[in-house]
Structure formats: structure tokens, C-alpha cells
Design an enzyme around this catalytic site. Structure first.
Site, PDB file in Angstrom:
ATOM      1  N   ASP A 121      17.392  23.537  63.611  1.00 16.77           N
ATOM      2  CA  ASP A 121      17.784  24.813  64.208  1.00 16.77           C
ATOM      3  C   ASP A 121      18.553  24.587  65.505  1.00 16.77           C
ATOM      4  OD1 ASP A 121      18.075  27.422  64.946  1.00 16.77           O
ATOM      5  OD2 ASP A 121      15.955  27.782  65.389  1.00 16.77           O
ATOM      6  N   ASP A 331      24.889  28.121  64.296  1.00 13.89           N
ATOM      7  CA  ASP A 331      23.436  28.057  64.153  1.00 13.89           C
ATOM      8  C   ASP A 331      23.008  27.587  62.767  1.00 13.89           C
ATOM      9  OD1 ASP A 331      20.726  28.326  64.544  1.00 13.89           O
ATOM     10  OD2 ASP A 331      20.732  30.456  64.066  1.00 13.89           O
TER      11      ASP A 331
END
Length: 540
Positions: A121, A331
Site C-alpha cells: 500500500d 496508490d
């Protein structure tokens, strides 16, 4: 030459004071982006640099200042290793809908080491794993049907190298919840996905890594890192998404890349490579290669605590749409890609205009634009590309999800959906589906995002034939079933947490005083002026 001549004259004047007991000399420091510095360069005929002079407190102004700070830091620090990767191997995996379309890698934590399958992440910062659980997801392989072994739970008491992070530690942000400076530091992270969170205590322990590169002789590295002992999870973290934890890779000082770089182990950069067949690699310290394309990270409120870049326009086929510029988060912790509403409407309308296929509706799908098409029609779908700053193009390799015909329609057709969604925010999010096919470099030293097409092999990334798998563990061999690759999802994706801090450095001013020890003082002044010359020199 002008600077050298100036230093020569200055030294000559200093030495001319031979026999004088004391001489006082004062100097005026000029900021590298001040009006005086600009006027000085203009007088020297440097019109190119003056023409591109950054506006005070603009994004470019802040980026250049931070880049200069980091350049000086690199002059003082030399990394121990060119790169590092997890001791279980550098491989990353996606398990499709079974684990919420995120990418994962195996890491080893503690002494003795325990393995965890953590989601990658770049939109959040903290590494956390299920730990002394009060409320955690199921860790049984049977529950997920795509794993060949059970997942693990961490316990600080079972690791001889673990210790609770005290509330007095600089990385503890929960001082208001602490009764005393020696109390264990609590943490709580609320993610953007509805009711999704993790909470517990911060722990310092060892992350087991392997050095990369051809000339590395050391077989393993134990790096001190901070992780969250995730005692309680909620929302999506209890249902298929990241059941064994999250590896936050964001810019803040608590993230694993930040801690590795601060310890001098690696350059302050890392890369993630994602293939179209749901595999990939992660490499700490990797800065890519000279031929990669790049675009600068942008600050938010003057701080670089997210991987934000600027999109100037989005193009469908050869048509670059007007007024489709926006800022976006890069992301890997978000499964799919989100655009601001007005941009989304223009892009999907243009895409739909060029699709030679029949549009279909499926109430079970979250996607608005789905079609049925023959294999020939699938090969002629319109391309989508993002244009970043400085006309750097980012071609979307695979913007579609397909599903077997037998599940929805007639046998000779395939169903596919454009995996774009809209958001009410004024910024977008490029998720891992649009990042496939690239070796992505998050160069935090130079504050830029780089990318190049890659098949994510060891030879492609490191220039050798290394498999980046552990000799002792052999890496993990979980394989994504075919039906997981093809199914169109109807589950929620996991947007990242958005939070962060950035540190600033005070400027330093000095005054020089000359004594009868002219020569020693003059040499000191020479060094001082040389550093000023470097400070005033533009960054190319």
C-alpha cells in the site's frame, strides 16, 4: 571562472592585512531563490534559468528546495546496499476477488522469524500485522481457497528482538492517549473505505531482508523497523482484504522505506513492478534506470506526505480531452482507479464513442460501462493514456476486466468492463489495475515518480538472471486460479488512509572573523564561499 576570480581577490585582500592584529569581515548570505540571486544570474546572461525562476512557495519552489536538501544529505551519507528485498523473495502476488484485488508479498518479522502475507500500500505509511488478536480476520487457508498454507499471527512476547515503542518516542503520534512517557505507544488508523480501521500498539522489531545486486556477499540483513501490533481490525480488514496485514510504503518517517533509508541501508527509493498476469516484484532502494520516464511529486499544503502527481490531460486513442487535468494519488493499496466526477464523465463518454461493441447492463457489477464483444472486437478497443507534466505519457496497459461468456451471455462473446469509477473528491486515485505492465519507481530522494515498461523479471530489473527468491525458503509459490483472474468483481475496493507529516530543516547563517592567523582563516572562508557557490548553482 567569475567565482574563482572573486575568491582569489578576496584572499589577496586578506593577506594584504599582514601585520594587522585583527580584522573583522562580515558576509551577507543570499537565498538561492531571492530577487538578489535572480538579478545576479541575469547580469551573467543566464536567461534560461532566470526565465524558469520558480514562484515563491509554489510547488516547483518547494520541490527544488527539498531536492537540494536531499542532495546535500546524499553527499554526507553512503548507503550500505544498493537494494534490499524480503527474505521470502521479492515476488508479489494478486489473488483476484478472493483477496480484494490487492497485491501482496511475504515478509519475515522477528526472532525467530514469522512470515506474513501483507498487502502493498503506497497510499498509507504503517506496517501492521494481526497481533495478540481481540478482533482479526480468519487466518485459515481454507477460508480463502487460494492459499497453500495458513496465515500467521504476531506476538511480541515470542520474539526476542521485539520491544514496545514508548510514548516518548518521536514516532509515537498518540501522546494524548498516553498516561506516561514509558507507556506503550498506542496507534489507530482509519482508512478511507467505510468503517475500515486497525488499532493496537507500536512495536520495534526486526524485518528480515536479503541484499540485491551482483557484488553482494552478505546473505541476510536484519533491519530495525516499527510495526503495528494490530489487535483489533474492522470493516474490509475482516472480510478478505489484507487479512494478514498491510505494508505501508508511504513517504512518512514511520514507513519501512523511510526507516531503511534513515538507517543508511539503502538509497531513499523503492520500486514495485506489476505484471498483467497478477504477479510482480518489490525492491527497496531501487532507483530505476536512466531511460525511464518521470514526473515530479507534488506537495499538499507545502508537505510531501502522499505520492501525488499532476495529470495534465487524459487521451482516448489520439484525442486528448480538454479540461481533464487534475492531481492524483499513485496508490497500490487501491484496487481500481477513480477520477473526479467531471473528468470521469468526459473520459467514459469518449471511450464509449470509440467502442465497437454492444453495451450491456449488469446490476451485480459496480462498473457503469460494460460490453459484450467478440475476440476481434476486443483487440481493437481504444487506448487510454494519461499525460503527466513535461508531456510524459503513461499508457494504460489493461483498463478492462473480462469475464467468460458462459457466465453472462452467449458462448461466442466475452463480457468486459472499463474499470473506472468516479469520486466526489477534487483529486483522483490511480489504483493497481492501471499500474500493471510497469516498473514503478518511487524516488523519494529526487521527489519524482518514474516508470518504464517491464516484464518484472530479475534480468529486466537488475540486469542479471536472479530470481530474487530466498535460498532458505524458496519463496512462496501461491498461484492464482484461472477463474479468479477472469471473474468481474462485485466487491468493494480498499482506498488508503490519507495522513502524514513532513519535517523541515532550519536555515543556518554564519559570520566569519579574521585574526592574525590569516592563512587558516582564509582557507576556512574559501570553503565557505565554495559551499555558497554550490547553493546558488541551479539544479538541472
Amino acid at each position: 571562472m567569475a567565482i574563482n576570480f572573486f575568491i582569489f581577490l578576496l584572499l589577496a585582500n586578506v593577506l594584504a592585512f599582514d601585520g594587522v592584529d585583527s580584522v573583522t569581515f562580515s558576509s551577507k548570505l543570499i537565498h538561492r531563490f531571492s530577487d538578489e540571486a535572480k538579478a545576479h544570474l541575469a547580469s551573467k546572461g543566464d536567461s534560461v534559468w532566470v526565465h524558469s525562476w520558480p514562484k515563491r512557495n509554489s510547488s516547483e519552489y518547494l520541490r527544488l528546495l527539498l531536492s537540494s536538501d536531499m542532495t546535500r544529505q546524499r553527499m554526507r551519507l553512503v548507503s550500505q546496499y544498493d537494494s534490499l528485498y524480503p527474505s521470502e523473495g521479492s515476488n508479489t502476488f494478486s489473488f483476484g476477488d478472493a483477496l480484494s484485488w490487492l497485491h501482496y508479498t511475504w515478509i519475515d518479522i522477528g526472532t525467530p522469524n514469522v512470515s506474513f502475507l501483507v498487502a502493498l500500500d503506497t497510499g498509507s505509511d504503517l506496517l501492521w500485522v494481526p497481533c495478540d488478536c481481540i478482533e482479526c480476520a480468519s487466518l485459515s487457508a481454507v477460508h480463502y481457497n487460494v492459499l497453500d498454507k495458513d496465515l500467521n499471527e504476531y506476538s511480541p512476547s515470542l520474539s526476542s528482538t521485539s520491544r514496545h515503542l514508548p510514548c516518548s518516542h518521536q514516532l509515537c503520534d498518540s501522546n494524548s492517549d498516553c498516561k506516561g512517557p514509558k507507556d506503550p505507544c498506542p496507534y489507530g488508523v482509519q482508512y478511507a473505505s467505510a468503517n475500515t480501521s486497525t488499532s493496537g500498539f507500536l512495536i520495534e522489531d526486526r524485518l528480515n531482508l536479503v541484499p540485491g545486486g551482483r557484488n553482494t556477499t552478505q546473505s541476510s540483513v536484519q533491519a530495525s523497523i516499527i510495526l503495528g501490533c494490530g489487535r483489533k481490525q474492522s470493516g474490509s480488514y475482516l472480510h478478505e482484504a489484507a487479512p494478514d496485514g498491510v505494508l505501508g510504503l508511504g513517504p512518512r518517517s514511520i514507513s519501512v522505506p523511510s526507516l531503511l533509508a534513515k538507517a543508511g541501508l539503502i538509497p531513499n527509493s523503492f520500486s514495485i513492478c506489476l505484471t498483467k498476469n497478477d504477479s510482480g516484484r518489490i525492491l527497496f532502494g531501487d532507483k530505476g534506470h536512466v531511460n525511464q520516464r518521470s514526473t515530479p511529486f507534488l506537495p499538499v499544503d507545502g508537505k510531501f506526505f502522499k505520492y501525488i502527481v499532476g495529470v495534465e490531460s487524459i487521451c482516448v486513442r489520439s484525442i486528448c480531452l480538454k479540461q481533464t487535468g487534475f492531481q492524483t494519488l499513485i496508490d497500490t493499496g487501491t484496487s481500481f482507479t477513480y477520477l473526479p466526477s467531471e473528468v470521469y464523465k468526459k473520459v467514459v463518454a469518449e471511450f464509449d464513442k470509440h467502442v465497437n461493441a454492444t453495451r450491456i447492463s449488469d446490476e451485480q457489477n459496480q462498473w457503469e460501462y460494460c460490453y459484450k464483444a467478440s475476440s476481434h472486437e476486443l483487440n481493437n478497443l481504444p487506448q487510454i493514456k494519461f499525460t503527466f507534466s513535461k508531456n510524459q505519457t503513461f499508457l494504460i496497459q489493461n483498463p478492462l476486466l473480462t469475464s467468460p461468456v458462459s457466465q453472462l451471455l452467449e458462448q461466442e462473446y466475452t463480457a468486459f468492463c472499463l474499470t473506472l469509477a468516479q469520486t466526489d473528491e477534487d483529486y483522483g486515485t490511480i489504483g493497481q489495475d492501471f499500474l500493471k505492465g510497469y516498473r514503478m519507481v518511487f524516488d523519494r530522494e529526487n521527489l519524482q515518480f518514474g516508470w518504464s515498461s517491464s516484464n518484472c523479471t530479475g534480468e529486466d530489473i537488475m540486469g542479471d538472471r536472479s530470481n530474487f527468491t530466498s535460498q532458505s525458503h524458496g519463496g512462496s509459490s501461491n498461484i492464482l486460479p484461472t477463474n479468479q483472474q477472469q471473474t468481474i468483481p462485485n466487491t468493494s475496493t480498499i482506498p488508503p488512509a490519507i495522513a502524514g507529516k513532513a519535517s523541515s530543516k532550519p536555515s543556518i547563517t554564519t559570520t566569519s572573523r579574521f585574526t592574525p592567523l590569516h592563512l587558516l582563516s582564509s582557507l576556512s572562508l574559501t570553503c565557505h564561499l565554495f559551499l555558497m557557490a554550490i547553493w546558488l548553482k541551479p539544479i538541472n
